[in-house]
Scaffold this motif. Structure first.
Motif, PDB file in Angstrom:
ATOM      1  N   GLN A  33      24.057  34.726  32.300  1.00 39.79           N
ATOM      2  CA  GLN A  33      23.625  34.790  33.692  1.00 39.79           C
ATOM      3  C   GLN A  33      23.478  33.385  34.267  1.00 39.79           C
ATOM      4  N   VAL A  86      30.286  47.857  32.399  1.00 39.37           N
ATOM      5  CA  VAL A  86      31.332  47.147  33.126  1.00 39.37           C
ATOM      6  C   VAL A  86      32.331  48.195  33.583  1.00 39.37           C
ATOM      7  N   SER A  87      32.582  48.235  34.866  1.00 32.34           N
ATOM      8  CA  SER A  87      33.481  49.238  35.460  1.00 32.34           C
ATOM      9  C   SER A  87      33.075  50.656  35.067  1.00 32.34           C
ATOM     10  N   ASP A 140      26.537  45.796  35.220  1.00 38.92           N
ATOM     11  CA  ASP A 140      25.353  46.542  35.617  1.00 38.92           C
ATOM     12  C   ASP A 140      24.451  46.608  34.395  1.00 38.92           C
ATOM     13  N   ALA A 149      31.954  38.943  33.594  1.00 41.02           N
ATOM     14  CA  ALA A 149      32.209  40.272  34.157  1.00 41.02           C
ATOM     15  C   ALA A 149      31.132  40.616  35.175  1.00 41.02           C
ATOM     16  N   ASP A 150      31.469  41.515  36.081  1.00 39.52           N
ATOM     17  CA  ASP A 150      30.491  42.067  37.012  1.00 39.52           C
ATOM     18  C   ASP A 150      29.792  43.194  36.258  1.00 39.52           C
TER      19      ASP A 150
END
Length: 154
Positions: free
Chosen positions: A81, A15-16, A134, A131-132
């Motif tokens: 998700q 995250v970030s 990866d 959260a966005d």
């Protein structure tokens, strides 16, 4: 509830740009809750957790899938998700109206993570709800299995 289980030799969530969770050999599990799931963990969801932990999808010494996550004391990484409930029947933009509302899904995901951690004897990690993220993984096999609450009866 829908679960997408992926047998991995490693997985992580960033995250970030910062790793917030990572595992070694085990399962990366994408977790989605539907609007029909209600607002509390149900007996069907408990069955799905037990099935996830007990599925014999890890190889034994002869290369056959005879071992479960519990048998190998593998790690588990849980990632929320909502897109598992995407409907693509109409148009080109997916609809997510079948997904649980965020406040309900947050509560369910938190309960799900806690319950898995208490039932599993290996490492349990999770991404950050909403959260966005990866997500990186090395899918071993590849082995990917979908569990859907509609397939489990109370």
């Amino acid at each position: 509830m829908r679960l997408v289980l992926q047998r991995v030799t490693g997985a992580s969530v960033r995250v970030s740009g910062k790793i917030v969770a990572d595992i070694d050999t085990g399962l990366l599990v994408l977790v989605g809750f539907g609007a029909e799931d209600g607002d509390a963990i149900t007996p069907v969801m408990y069955k799905m957790i037990e099935k996830m932990l007990d599925l014999r999808i890890f190889s034994d010494d002869t290369g056959k899938m005879n071992r479960s996550l519990r048998d190998i004391t593998g790690d588990i990484l849980l990632v929320s998700q909502f897109t598992l409930y995407a409907s693509c029947r109409k148009g080109r933009r997916p609809s997510f109206s079948d997904a649980a509302p965020p406040d309900v899904a947050t509560r369910l995901f938190d309960c799900f993570v806690t319950d898995v951690a208490t039932r599993h004897n290996g490492k349990t990690a999770s991404g950050i709800f909403g959260a966005d993220m990866d997500v990186s993984l090395t899918n071993q096999g590849p082995v990917t299995i979908v569990l859907d609450s509609r397939d489990f009866s109370e």
